[in-house]
Design an enzyme around this catalytic site. Sequence first.
Site, mmCIF file in Angstrom:
data_model
loop_
_atom_site.group_PDB
_atom_site.id
_atom_site.type_symbol
_atom_site.label_atom_id
_atom_site.label_comp_id
_atom_site.label_asym_id
_atom_site.label_seq_id
_atom_site.Cartn_x
_atom_site.Cartn_y
_atom_site.Cartn_z
ATOM 1 N N ASN A 10 1.012 -1.085 -0.316
ATOM 2 C CA ASN A 10 -0.195 -0.041 0.089
ATOM 3 C C ASN A 10 1.016 1.403 0.159
ATOM 4 O O ASN A 10 1.296 1.754 1.398
ATOM 5 C CB ASN A 10 -0.704 0.408 1.345
ATOM 6 C CG ASN A 10 -1.692 1.622 1.147
ATOM 7 O OD1 ASN A 10 -2.156 2.450 0.549
ATOM 8 N ND2 ASN A 10 -2.628 1.413 2.495
ATOM 9 N N TRP A 11 0.969 2.139 -1.145
ATOM 10 C CA TRP A 11 2.124 2.961 -1.061
ATOM 11 C C TRP A 11 1.180 4.240 -1.030
ATOM 12 O O TRP A 11 2.363 5.442 -0.685
ATOM 13 C CB TRP A 11 2.269 3.295 -2.835
ATOM 14 C CG TRP A 11 3.389 1.914 -3.804
ATOM 15 C CD1 TRP A 11 3.837 1.114 -2.171
ATOM 16 C CD2 TRP A 11 3.802 1.915 -4.758
ATOM 17 N NE1 TRP A 11 4.730 0.155 -3.477
ATOM 18 C CE2 TRP A 11 4.869 0.780 -4.369
ATOM 19 C CE3 TRP A 11 3.826 2.851 -6.168
ATOM 20 C CZ2 TRP A 11 5.179 0.249 -6.077
ATOM 21 C CZ3 TRP A 11 3.901 2.355 -6.985
ATOM 22 C CH2 TRP A 11 5.190 1.540 -6.992
ATOM 23 N N LYS A 12 0.048 4.020 -0.511
ATOM 24 C CA LYS A 12 -0.476 5.485 -0.084
ATOM 25 C C LYS A 12 0.004 6.182 -0.796
ATOM 26 O O LYS A 12 0.068 6.419 -2.199
ATOM 27 C CB LYS A 12 0.434 5.703 1.310
ATOM 28 C CG LYS A 12 -0.375 3.738 1.975
ATOM 29 C CD LYS A 12 -0.041 5.319 3.760
ATOM 30 C CE LYS A 12 -0.264 3.678 4.605
ATOM 31 N NZ LYS A 12 -0.544 3.316 5.481
ATOM 32 N N HIS A 100 -9.698 1.819 4.479
ATOM 33 C CA HIS A 100 -8.432 1.984 5.087
ATOM 34 C C HIS A 100 -8.276 2.929 6.398
ATOM 35 O O HIS A 100 -8.858 3.993 6.521
ATOM 36 C CB HIS A 100 -7.367 2.295 4.299
ATOM 37 C CG HIS A 100 -6.042 2.696 5.271
ATOM 38 N ND1 HIS A 100 -5.538 3.430 6.053
ATOM 39 C CD2 HIS A 100 -5.201 1.473 5.231
ATOM 40 C CE1 HIS A 100 -3.996 3.201 6.979
ATOM 41 N NE2 HIS A 100 -3.911 1.532 5.884
ATOM 42 N N GLU A 102 -6.991 5.325 7.441
ATOM 43 C CA GLU A 102 -6.566 6.486 6.631
ATOM 44 C C GLU A 102 -7.619 7.253 6.103
ATOM 45 O O GLU A 102 -7.902 8.694 6.309
ATOM 46 C CB GLU A 102 -5.567 6.987 6.137
ATOM 47 C CG GLU A 102 -4.640 6.823 6.557
ATOM 48 C CD GLU A 102 -2.864 5.419 6.300
ATOM 49 O OE1 GLU A 102 -2.935 5.882 5.474
ATOM 50 O OE2 GLU A 102 -2.157 5.641 7.137
ATOM 51 N N GLU A 172 -5.444 -3.455 10.317
ATOM 52 C CA GLU A 172 -4.430 -3.003 10.869
ATOM 53 C C GLU A 172 -5.027 -2.723 12.053
ATOM 54 O O GLU A 172 -5.609 -1.338 11.755
ATOM 55 C CB GLU A 172 -4.560 -1.872 9.327
ATOM 56 C CG GLU A 172 -3.601 -3.049 8.595
ATOM 57 C CD GLU A 172 -3.651 -2.206 7.565
ATOM 58 O OE1 GLU A 172 -2.561 -2.130 7.090
ATOM 59 O OE2 GLU A 172 -4.706 -0.871 7.508
ATOM 60 N N GLY A 178 2.429 2.683 10.288
ATOM 61 C CA GLY A 178 3.538 4.057 10.135
ATOM 62 C C GLY A 178 4.317 4.313 11.863
ATOM 63 O O GLY A 178 4.754 5.114 11.515
ATOM 64 N N SER A 217 2.617 -1.413 10.205
ATOM 65 C CA SER A 217 4.422 -2.026 10.571
ATOM 66 C C SER A 217 5.239 -2.598 9.684
ATOM 67 O O SER A 217 6.729 -3.581 10.445
ATOM 68 C CB SER A 217 5.199 -1.574 11.938
ATOM 69 O OG SER A 217 4.353 -0.260 12.359
ATOM 70 N N GLY A 238 2.901 -0.680 4.457
ATOM 71 C CA GLY A 238 2.761 0.550 3.773
ATOM 72 C C GLY A 238 4.421 0.599 3.474
ATOM 73 O O GLY A 238 4.688 0.321 2.785
ATOM 74 N N GLY A 239 5.025 1.279 4.458
ATOM 75 C CA GLY A 239 6.356 2.330 4.188
ATOM 76 C C GLY A 239 7.183 1.037 4.057
ATOM 77 O O GLY A 239 7.974 2.105 2.820
HETATM 78 P P1 PGA Z 1 2.640 0.482 7.607
HETATM 79 O O1 PGA Z 1 1.220 0.627 6.892
HETATM 80 O O2 PGA Z 1 3.437 -0.537 6.467
HETATM 81 O O3 PGA Z 1 3.356 1.932 7.591
HETATM 82 O O4 PGA Z 1 2.579 0.860 9.318
HETATM 83 C C1 PGA Z 1 0.279 -0.281 7.067
HETATM 84 C C2 PGA Z 1 -1.185 0.158 5.620
HETATM 85 O O5 PGA Z 1 -1.759 1.839 6.796
HETATM 86 O O6 PGA Z 1 -1.479 -0.079 5.406
#
Ligand code: PGA
Length: 254
Positions: A10-12, A100, A102, A172, A178, A217, A238-239
């Site tokens: 998930n590159w956001k 998600h 966010e 999640e 993050g 994470s 994500g990251g």
């Molecule tokens: P993260 O993000 O790996 O940076 O914690 C995961 C996500 O939000 O899908």
Amino acid sequence: MSRKPIMAANWKMNKTHIEAIHFVEEFRNRVEQKGLNRSDVVICPPFTSLRSVQTVVDSEDLDVAVGGQNMYHEDAGAYTGEVSGPMLTKLGVKYVILGHSERRDYFQESDETVNIKVKAAFRNGLTPICCVGETLREREEGFTNSKVEWQVVHSLANLTDEQIARTVVAYEPIWAIGTGKTATAQDAQDTICVIRTVIRDHHPDVADQVRIQYGGSVNPGNVDELMAQPDIDGALVGGASLDPVQFARIVMFE
Ligand code: PGA
């Protein structure tokens, strides 16, 4: 019941389409075919990079699917700024992340919104990756299970058994996204069992087929222990998914 793992990036809101092309080329150089065979691997770039990523994946004959990070529930119309299911499908997109945290937090998406988007995804032949998870406060106050149960029931309401069987759920914990804090593998396993149990209450015949990812994470240092848990069927990353070397290592978990 063996479920094929699903590892999703998930590159956001990161990477231009040029950077996205470079990522896929580097990822291809780093990942071994056996890693791609063992899991379904999905890259979810921003809308602006979907076409570029899909083109490189096709031309390299890479065993990787492309996913969206969101979509609107209507198929077309006067909805300035939105992107629809048919638009994604036509680009060769197979998955779409929905709900998600966010999106829920910054864009006021409710379980009801997520539910109509999940139905729109199925209507268009897309597989939803439906996200659920608790805040730190909810965890500390002992509401983790009730929060995720509520989100699962309402986000996935009124679906057929066949649709539920295809749905991917991403657990999640919001406090782990993050932040560098990961739920312990055991905590993730326990909550994922709670999610499967509530799915079983509503869809007893197919609950064992639903793939449930952990996200928050995930990185090369913790993926092996997470994936060793019997009920963790993959990761939403994500990251660490922004770096092709790290994402390749995650896909090749041991
Ligand atoms: P993260 O993000 O790996 O940076 O914690 C995961 C996500 O939000 O899908």
